[in-house]
Scaffold this motif. Structure first.
Motif, short mmCIF file in Angstrom:
data_model
loop_
_atom_site.label_atom_id
_atom_site.label_comp_id
_atom_site.label_asym_id
_atom_site.label_seq_id
_atom_site.Cartn_x
_atom_site.Cartn_y
_atom_site.Cartn_z
N VAL A 50 -23.69 -51.50 1.96
CA VAL A 50 -24.22 -52.84 1.77
C VAL A 50 -23.87 -53.35 0.38
O VAL A 50 -23.49 -54.50 0.18
N GLN A 51 -23.97 -52.42 -0.60
CA GLN A 51 -23.63 -52.81 -1.96
C GLN A 51 -22.19 -53.27 -2.06
O GLN A 51 -21.87 -54.21 -2.78
N ARG A 52 -21.33 -52.58 -1.30
CA ARG A 52 -19.92 -52.95 -1.34
C ARG A 52 -19.74 -54.39 -0.84
O ARG A 52 -19.00 -55.18 -1.41
N SER A 53 -20.47 -54.70 0.24
CA SER A 53 -20.30 -56.05 0.77
C SER A 53 -20.91 -57.09 -0.17
O SER A 53 -20.38 -58.18 -0.32
N ASP A 88 -13.75 -56.94 -13.55
CA ASP A 88 -14.08 -56.24 -14.79
C ASP A 88 -15.36 -56.77 -15.40
O ASP A 88 -16.19 -56.01 -15.91
N THR A 89 -15.48 -58.09 -15.36
CA THR A 89 -16.67 -58.69 -15.95
C THR A 89 -17.91 -58.33 -15.16
O THR A 89 -18.96 -58.03 -15.71
N LEU A 90 -17.75 -58.32 -13.84
CA LEU A 90 -18.88 -57.96 -12.98
C LEU A 90 -19.34 -56.55 -13.29
O LEU A 90 -20.52 -56.25 -13.32
N GLU A 91 -18.36 -55.69 -13.55
CA GLU A 91 -18.71 -54.29 -13.79
C GLU A 91 -19.42 -54.08 -15.11
O GLU A 91 -20.03 -53.04 -15.33
N GLN A 92 -19.32 -55.06 -15.99
CA GLN A 92 -20.03 -54.92 -17.27
C GLN A 92 -21.54 -54.90 -17.06
O GLN A 92 -22.24 -54.13 -17.70
N PHE A 93 -22.02 -55.79 -16.21
CA PHE A 93 -23.47 -55.77 -16.03
C PHE A 93 -23.88 -55.02 -14.78
O PHE A 93 -25.03 -54.68 -14.61
N TRP A 94 -22.93 -54.79 -13.89
CA TRP A 94 -23.24 -53.99 -12.71
C TRP A 94 -22.14 -52.94 -12.53
O TRP A 94 -21.20 -53.16 -11.76
N PRO A 95 -22.24 -51.83 -13.22
CA PRO A 95 -21.21 -50.79 -13.10
C PRO A 95 -21.18 -50.24 -11.68
O PRO A 95 -22.18 -50.23 -10.99
N LYS A 96 -20.00 -49.77 -11.29
CA LYS A 96 -19.80 -49.32 -9.92
C LYS A 96 -20.74 -48.20 -9.53
O LYS A 96 -21.21 -48.11 -8.41
N SER A 103 -26.71 -47.90 -8.81
CA SER A 103 -27.08 -48.47 -7.53
C SER A 103 -28.19 -49.50 -7.73
O SER A 103 -29.08 -49.34 -8.55
N LEU A 104 -28.10 -50.54 -6.93
CA LEU A 104 -29.03 -51.64 -7.04
C LEU A 104 -30.35 -51.31 -6.36
O LEU A 104 -30.40 -50.50 -5.44
#
Lengths: 197, 184
Positions: free
Chosen positions: B21-24, B38-46, B49-50
């Motif tokens: 679900v996180q992937r989607s 890259d920017t997304l990964e700054q505040f939400w690293p791969k 988990s959310l």
């Protein structure tokens, strides 16, 4: 924030650091719309003279007005002032209520010689009820839970007659109970009503 | 949406989100927002988990380490929280309201067209018109940071033409109850 292993070609755009006001939590430029403008101004003046000048010097104020007409601006200022007074009154009332609110410790007879103790009113002193219940349970080695009483308010119910110990604990201010003033404690006893009476 | 919101009564449960679900969600965000990976990964690293925080009225807030990052109503578009918009102001299309409208917005009102079309306001030029139903960041005249988030109720060209009624429905704004929530 860029680590050494990261490629310099990385597209990541660094986040903008926004300074928030310590008093009203808004970004500094929005303090003027908050309900504690004078306080915000004072705290900023103490902390950072340059930033204060940036927002509240004469020319900054003149520039800020922008397209707004003068009447609108005065109206807005009046509104802010009124809002401030209102917020202050509200805070005062809340504080008064807090000081006047009481912690009720009730010993409830459950079955002749068995009792439960209910503690009501702790939430007025910023006590996390769940944590407090856990603490009571640990201390007395009994069950303690947060339940809703018939009035719909939360209270802590502890198994067993521990009212005296609870009072002592609050007086000593153990753990999460440290902000509770001891003058506000009321002890009550409640007997179970008989059906035929 | 968040004018009245208190975590103690309105949150019905917290669960961690499945990786699939996180992937989607991640791909949805990448397509909905103007943001690169890259920017997304700054505040939400791969690897992180959310946490999905379910709230009343089908609002779901997604949080990372207790800090709300973005939220969603039913399965509509994702909105970032205002604090996130302050950090990355470019992720949503931008509109600006004039100074007179700020205090109404801060009281939670929806944004009327005249506040957007007047001299102090800003709407994107006709060639990059914003369609109705798009999340937008609402900026304010003379201010650097966003003051609220909303969803457009009509196309921006239509706002110019009609110039009355609600143009943008406010979703969250500075000083509302979501703003007050620092951690869940």
């Amino acid at each position: 924030m860029a680590s050494t292993t990261e490629q310099p070609t990385s597209q990541a755009i660094p986040p903008i650091k926004v300074r928030y006001c310590e008093v009203c939590t808004f970004p500094l430029e929005y303090c003027e719309f908050g309900s504690s403008f004078t306080k915000c101004k004072e705290s900023l003046l103490e902390e950072d003279q340059d930033l204060y000048d940036k927002f509240y010097s004469e020319e900054a104020l003149a520039k800020k007005i922008g397209t707004l007409s003068v009447e609108d601006q005065t109206k807005l200022e009046k509104d802010t002032a009124a809002k401030e007074v209102k917020a202050e009154k509200k805070a005062d009332a809340a504080l008064k209520k807090k000081l006047a609110s009481q912690v009720t410790i009730k010993r409830i007879e459950r079955n002749k010689r068995k009792f439960v103790t209910s503690v009501h009113g702790l939430e007025a002193f910023d006590v996390d009820l769940k944590k407090a219940a856990k603490q009571f349970a640990q201390k007395f080695a009994t069950g303690a839970s947060v339940t809703k009483n018939p009035q719909g308010q939360d209270e802590i119910v502890i198994q067993g007659d521990v009212s005296a110990d609870v009072v002592e604990m609050i007086e000593d201010g153990v753990g999460v109970l440290k902000n509770v003033p001891k003058d506000n404690i009321v002890e009550v006893e409640e007997k179970k009503k008989k059906g035929g009476d | 949406m968040f004018k009245k919101f208190s975590p103690s009564t309105d949150v019905s449960g917290q669960t961690s989100v499945k990786t699939s679900v996180q992937r989607s969600i991640r791909s949805n965000i990448l397509s909905q927002w103007k943001i690169d990976q890259d920017t997304l990964e700054q505040f939400w690293p791969k690897k992180e988990s959310l946490i999905l925080v379910k709230c009343r009225d089908h609002i779901s807030i997604y949080a990372l380490h207790g800090e709300p990052l973005f939220f969603q109503h039913f399965d509509g578009p994702f909105y970032p929280t205002l604090r996130l918009v302050h950090k990355y102001p470019f992720i949503l299309p931008m509109v600006r309201i004039d100074r007179g409208a700020i205090r109404f917005l801060l009281a939670g009102a929806h944004m009327m067209c005249p506040g957007l079309t007047s001299i102090g306001g800003y709407l994107p030029p006709p060639e990059n018109e914003i369609k109705s139903g798009t999340p937008v960041a609402i900026f304010a005249e003379g201010k650097e940071h966003a003051v609220g988030l909303g969803i457009t109720k009509m196309d921006t060209e239509e706002m110019r033409r009609v110039n009355r009624n609600i143009g943008i429905e406010t979703v969250t704004y500075l000083g509302d109850d979501l703003w007050a929530v620092r951690s869940l």
